[in-house]
Scaffold this motif. Structure first.
Motif, PDB file in Angstrom:
ATOM      1  N   TRP A 183     121.692  43.145  14.404  1.00 44.70           N
ATOM      2  CA  TRP A 183     120.709  43.200  13.307  1.00 44.70           C
ATOM      3  C   TRP A 183     121.375  42.908  11.964  1.00 44.70           C
ATOM      4  O   TRP A 183     122.413  43.464  11.643  1.00 44.70           O
ATOM      5  CB  TRP A 183     120.082  44.586  13.229  1.00 44.70           C
ATOM      6  CG  TRP A 183     119.227  44.956  14.391  1.00 44.70           C
ATOM      7  CD1 TRP A 183     119.537  45.842  15.391  1.00 44.70           C
ATOM      8  CD2 TRP A 183     117.905  44.475  14.680  1.00 44.70           C
ATOM      9  NE1 TRP A 183     118.490  45.927  16.275  1.00 44.70           N
ATOM     10  CE2 TRP A 183     117.483  45.115  15.869  1.00 44.70           C
ATOM     11  CE3 TRP A 183     117.048  43.562  14.050  1.00 44.70           C
ATOM     12  CZ2 TRP A 183     116.234  44.869  16.438  1.00 44.70           C
ATOM     13  CZ3 TRP A 183     115.803  43.326  14.625  1.00 44.70           C
ATOM     14  CH2 TRP A 183     115.412  43.971  15.795  1.00 44.70           C
ATOM     15  N   HIS A 184     120.751  42.073  11.174  1.00 42.18           N
ATOM     16  CA  HIS A 184     121.269  41.755   9.834  1.00 42.18           C
ATOM     17  C   HIS A 184     120.184  41.037   9.040  1.00 42.18           C
ATOM     18  O   HIS A 184     119.165  40.622   9.582  1.00 42.18           O
ATOM     19  CB  HIS A 184     122.518  40.867   9.922  1.00 42.18           C
ATOM     20  CG  HIS A 184     122.244  39.512  10.534  1.00 42.18           C
ATOM     21  ND1 HIS A 184     122.089  39.326  11.891  1.00 42.18           N
ATOM     22  CD2 HIS A 184     122.084  38.281   9.967  1.00 42.18           C
ATOM     23  CE1 HIS A 184     121.847  38.043  12.125  1.00 42.18           C
ATOM     24  NE2 HIS A 184     121.823  37.379  10.986  1.00 42.18           N
ATOM     25  N   ARG A 185     120.431  40.933   7.731  1.00 39.72           N
ATOM     26  CA  ARG A 185     119.697  39.971   6.912  1.00 39.72           C
ATOM     27  C   ARG A 185     120.653  38.811   6.671  1.00 39.72           C
ATOM     28  O   ARG A 185     121.857  39.009   6.584  1.00 39.72           O
ATOM     29  CB  ARG A 185     119.310  40.583   5.564  1.00 39.72           C
ATOM     30  CG  ARG A 185     118.425  41.840   5.612  1.00 39.72           C
ATOM     31  CD  ARG A 185     117.963  42.163   4.210  1.00 39.72           C
ATOM     32  NE  ARG A 185     117.415  43.485   3.993  1.00 39.72           N
ATOM     33  CZ  ARG A 185     116.098  43.799   4.029  1.00 39.72           C
ATOM     34  NH1 ARG A 185     115.214  42.885   4.336  1.00 39.72           N
ATOM     35  NH2 ARG A 185     115.690  45.027   3.755  1.00 39.72           N
ATOM     36  N   ASP A 186     120.123  37.588   6.499  1.00 40.94           N
ATOM     37  CA  ASP A 186     120.996  36.436   6.210  1.00 40.94           C
ATOM     38  C   ASP A 186     121.362  36.470   4.729  1.00 40.94           C
ATOM     39  O   ASP A 186     120.836  35.680   3.943  1.00 40.94           O
ATOM     40  CB  ASP A 186     120.284  35.115   6.535  1.00 40.94           C
ATOM     41  CG  ASP A 186     120.106  34.928   8.035  1.00 40.94           C
ATOM     42  OD1 ASP A 186     120.794  35.602   8.817  1.00 40.94           O
ATOM     43  OD2 ASP A 186     119.270  34.081   8.414  1.00 40.94           O
ATOM     44  N   PHE A 187     122.276  37.351   4.384  1.00 42.40           N
ATOM     45  CA  PHE A 187     122.585  37.572   2.973  1.00 42.40           C
ATOM     46  C   PHE A 187     123.828  36.830   2.516  1.00 42.40           C
ATOM     47  O   PHE A 187     124.219  36.962   1.351  1.00 42.40           O
ATOM     48  CB  PHE A 187     122.754  39.072   2.702  1.00 42.40           C
ATOM     49  CG  PHE A 187     121.498  39.740   2.182  1.00 42.40           C
ATOM     50  CD1 PHE A 187     120.275  39.090   2.210  1.00 42.40           C
ATOM     51  CD2 PHE A 187     121.551  41.020   1.648  1.00 42.40           C
ATOM     52  CE1 PHE A 187     119.119  39.704   1.735  1.00 42.40           C
ATOM     53  CE2 PHE A 187     120.405  41.639   1.159  1.00 42.40           C
ATOM     54  CZ  PHE A 187     119.186  40.985   1.202  1.00 42.40           C
TER      55      PHE A 187
ATOM     56  N   PHE B 273     108.737  29.377  11.862  1.00 37.10           N
ATOM     57  CA  PHE B 273     109.226  29.274  10.487  1.00 37.10           C
ATOM     58  C   PHE B 273     109.416  30.710  10.027  1.00 37.10           C
ATOM     59  O   PHE B 273     108.482  31.518  10.122  1.00 37.10           O
ATOM     60  CB  PHE B 273     108.203  28.550   9.616  1.00 37.10           C
ATOM     61  CG  PHE B 273     108.041  27.104   9.986  1.00 37.10           C
ATOM     62  CD1 PHE B 273     108.802  26.122   9.358  1.00 37.10           C
ATOM     63  CD2 PHE B 273     107.140  26.716  10.973  1.00 37.10           C
ATOM     64  CE1 PHE B 273     108.662  24.781   9.714  1.00 37.10           C
ATOM     65  CE2 PHE B 273     106.993  25.384  11.328  1.00 37.10           C
ATOM     66  CZ  PHE B 273     107.755  24.420  10.700  1.00 37.10           C
ATOM     67  N   TRP B 274     110.602  31.036   9.558  1.00 37.47           N
ATOM     68  CA  TRP B 274     110.852  32.457   9.267  1.00 37.47           C
ATOM     69  C   TRP B 274     111.830  32.626   8.128  1.00 37.47           C
ATOM     70  O   TRP B 274     112.641  31.753   7.821  1.00 37.47           O
ATOM     71  CB  TRP B 274     111.329  33.183  10.523  1.00 37.47           C
ATOM     72  CG  TRP B 274     112.630  32.705  11.095  1.00 37.47           C
ATOM     73  CD1 TRP B 274     112.859  31.530  11.754  1.00 37.47           C
ATOM     74  CD2 TRP B 274     113.884  33.385  11.069  1.00 37.47           C
ATOM     75  NE1 TRP B 274     114.176  31.441  12.134  1.00 37.47           N
ATOM     76  CE2 TRP B 274     114.826  32.575  11.732  1.00 37.47           C
ATOM     77  CE3 TRP B 274     114.305  34.620  10.559  1.00 37.47           C
ATOM     78  CZ2 TRP B 274     116.159  32.946  11.894  1.00 37.47           C
ATOM     79  CZ3 TRP B 274     115.628  34.986  10.729  1.00 37.47           C
ATOM     80  CH2 TRP B 274     116.538  34.154  11.397  1.00 37.47           C
ATOM     81  N   ASN B 275     111.715  33.797   7.517  1.00 41.85           N
ATOM     82  CA  ASN B 275     112.487  34.113   6.326  1.00 41.85           C
ATOM     83  C   ASN B 275     113.734  34.904   6.740  1.00 41.85           C
ATOM     84  O   ASN B 275     113.619  35.980   7.325  1.00 41.85           O
ATOM     85  CB  ASN B 275     111.586  34.948   5.398  1.00 41.85           C
ATOM     86  CG  ASN B 275     112.224  35.208   4.065  1.00 41.85           C
ATOM     87  OD1 ASN B 275     113.448  35.295   3.935  1.00 41.85           O
ATOM     88  ND2 ASN B 275     111.388  35.336   3.040  1.00 41.85           N
TER      89      ASN B 275
ATOM     90  N   ILE C  47     115.001  41.540   8.331  1.00 41.36           N
ATOM     91  CA  ILE C  47     115.998  42.119   9.241  1.00 41.36           C
ATOM     92  C   ILE C  47     115.728  41.512  10.618  1.00 41.36           C
ATOM     93  O   ILE C  47     114.588  41.536  11.095  1.00 41.36           O
ATOM     94  CB  ILE C  47     115.875  43.658   9.245  1.00 41.36           C
ATOM     95  CG1 ILE C  47     116.243  44.200   7.850  1.00 41.36           C
ATOM     96  CG2 ILE C  47     116.752  44.270  10.331  1.00 41.36           C
ATOM     97  CD1 ILE C  47     115.958  45.686   7.662  1.00 41.36           C
ATOM     98  N   HIS C  48     116.756  40.931  11.221  1.00 41.69           N
ATOM     99  CA  HIS C  48     116.547  40.224  12.486  1.00 41.69           C
ATOM    100  C   HIS C  48     117.815  40.261  13.332  1.00 41.69           C
ATOM    101  O   HIS C  48     118.889  40.623  12.853  1.00 41.69           O
ATOM    102  CB  HIS C  48     116.140  38.765  12.218  1.00 41.69           C
ATOM    103  CG  HIS C  48     117.182  37.963  11.482  1.00 41.69           C
ATOM    104  ND1 HIS C  48     117.288  37.974  10.102  1.00 41.69           N
ATOM    105  CD2 HIS C  48     118.193  37.166  11.915  1.00 41.69           C
ATOM    106  CE1 HIS C  48     118.289  37.192   9.727  1.00 41.69           C
ATOM    107  NE2 HIS C  48     118.871  36.702  10.806  1.00 41.69           N
ATOM    108  N   ARG C  49     117.677  39.899  14.595  1.00 43.76           N
ATOM    109  CA  ARG C  49     118.832  39.767  15.486  1.00 43.76           C
ATOM    110  C   ARG C  49     118.551  38.703  16.530  1.00 43.76           C
ATOM    111  O   ARG C  49     117.400  38.253  16.682  1.00 43.76           O
ATOM    112  CB  ARG C  49     119.145  41.095  16.179  1.00 43.76           C
ATOM    113  CG  ARG C  49     118.108  41.486  17.217  1.00 43.76           C
ATOM    114  CD  ARG C  49     118.561  42.700  18.018  1.00 43.76           C
ATOM    115  NE  ARG C  49     117.497  43.147  18.916  1.00 43.76           N
ATOM    116  CZ  ARG C  49     117.588  44.196  19.733  1.00 43.76           C
ATOM    117  NH1 ARG C  49     118.690  44.923  19.761  1.00 43.76           N
ATOM    118  NH2 ARG C  49     116.590  44.534  20.506  1.00 43.76           N
TER     119      ARG C  49
HETATM  120 FE   LIG Z   1     120.701  35.548  10.859  1.00 46.76          FE
END
Ligand SMILES: [Fe+2]
Length: 272
Positions: free
Chosen positions: A118-122, A201-203, A207-209
């Protein structure tokens, strides 16, 4: 084009799924091209390194192939796909018509076990910020781009916490993302089950994995991105994942429209 409901879902939930964002006849050709590209990486015929795409080296098992658009792979279909009408139809309502690269890359995994916690693409932004810090990043970071995954075979690997791109992380999410280094369960997370040919299409601020479920033996999914371009956009530090694109032979291999995207991108790069 993207419907009003899809645009609203993207703003609210951080994603939407489209059934028609790829030319149907292009789907089998993209699938075969991605398999050929993966075979070349596996054999070492082409060496996919972020700083330089080489030929005749050591073979490796691919996970994400960053250089699918590189001329060394000999597969112009990936650039054609980026410039294709259905992709534009979805991207224009979000970004307008003036665009720059962007990328096309490919998940090409054989054998199970792929996991990305899990993370945000930061990127290099603060990942454990206070409320103010995190909300400021969410309000600013990567607002000028649209990215997507397009499944070449059924792909249930992406999980998203819908709506999390608009809010501060919960205490539990912090526990999972920071203390547990991305491992654990998050309530309300949604498993995205893409069928072959579907596009999400996603932001990446959500929070995603990514997880290959037990028994899944192959992941074959294209990732794409385009960026809104404005004449007064500031220069940006080169994303090292795409250093290979500075090579002399890259531009000439692109179709005309993607060459425009490429030139706009390249002009803004600050290269060490
Ligand atoms: Fe990512």
């Amino acid at each position: 084009m993207a419907s009003k409901a899809q645009i609203e879902q993207y703003e609210d939930q951080g994603y939407f799924i489209a059934d028609d964002a790829v030319v149907p006849e292009m789907l089998p050709a993209l699938t075969e091209a991605t398999r050929r590209v993966a075979d070349k990486v596996r054999s070492g015929e082409v060496v996919d390194k972020t700083d330089k795409i080489g030929t005749g080296g050591e073979g490796t098992a691919p996970v994400v192939i960053m250089g699918v658009m590189a001329p060394e792979f000999g597969e112009p279909i990936f650039s054609d796909y980026l410039a294709s009408e259905p992709v534009e139809r979805y991207v224009h309502p979000f970004l307008g018509e003036e665009l720059r690269l962007g990328w096309v890359t490919a998940f090409a995994i054989q054998g199970g076990g792929y996991q990305c916690g899990w993370h945000r693409d930061f990127g290099a932004e603060e990942r454990d910020g206070s409320y103010e810090v995190e909300m400021e990043i969410l309000s600013r970071y990567r607002k000028n781009l649209l990215k997507w995954h397009m499944a070449l075979i059924d792909d249930p690997c992406l999980w998203i916490v819908p709506g999390s791109q608009r809010r501060y992380r919960t205490d539990h999410e912090r526990e999972v993302l920071i203390s547990n280094k991305g491992v654990g369960d998050i309530p309300d997370a949604k498993q995205i089950r893409l069928k072959r040919g579907q596009t999400i299409f996603w932001n990446g601020n959500t929070i995603h994995r990514g997880v290959m479920p037990t028994g899944m033996e192959e992941r074959l999914t294209l990732c794409g991105c385009l960026v809104k371009h404005q004449a007064d956009d500031p220069s940006e530090t080169l994303d090292e994942r795409f250093r290979w694109r500075l090579a002399d032979n890259v531009r000439e291999a692109l179709p005309e429209k993607v060459r425009v995207y490429y030139d706009r991108w390249k002009r803004l790069q600050i290269v060490d």
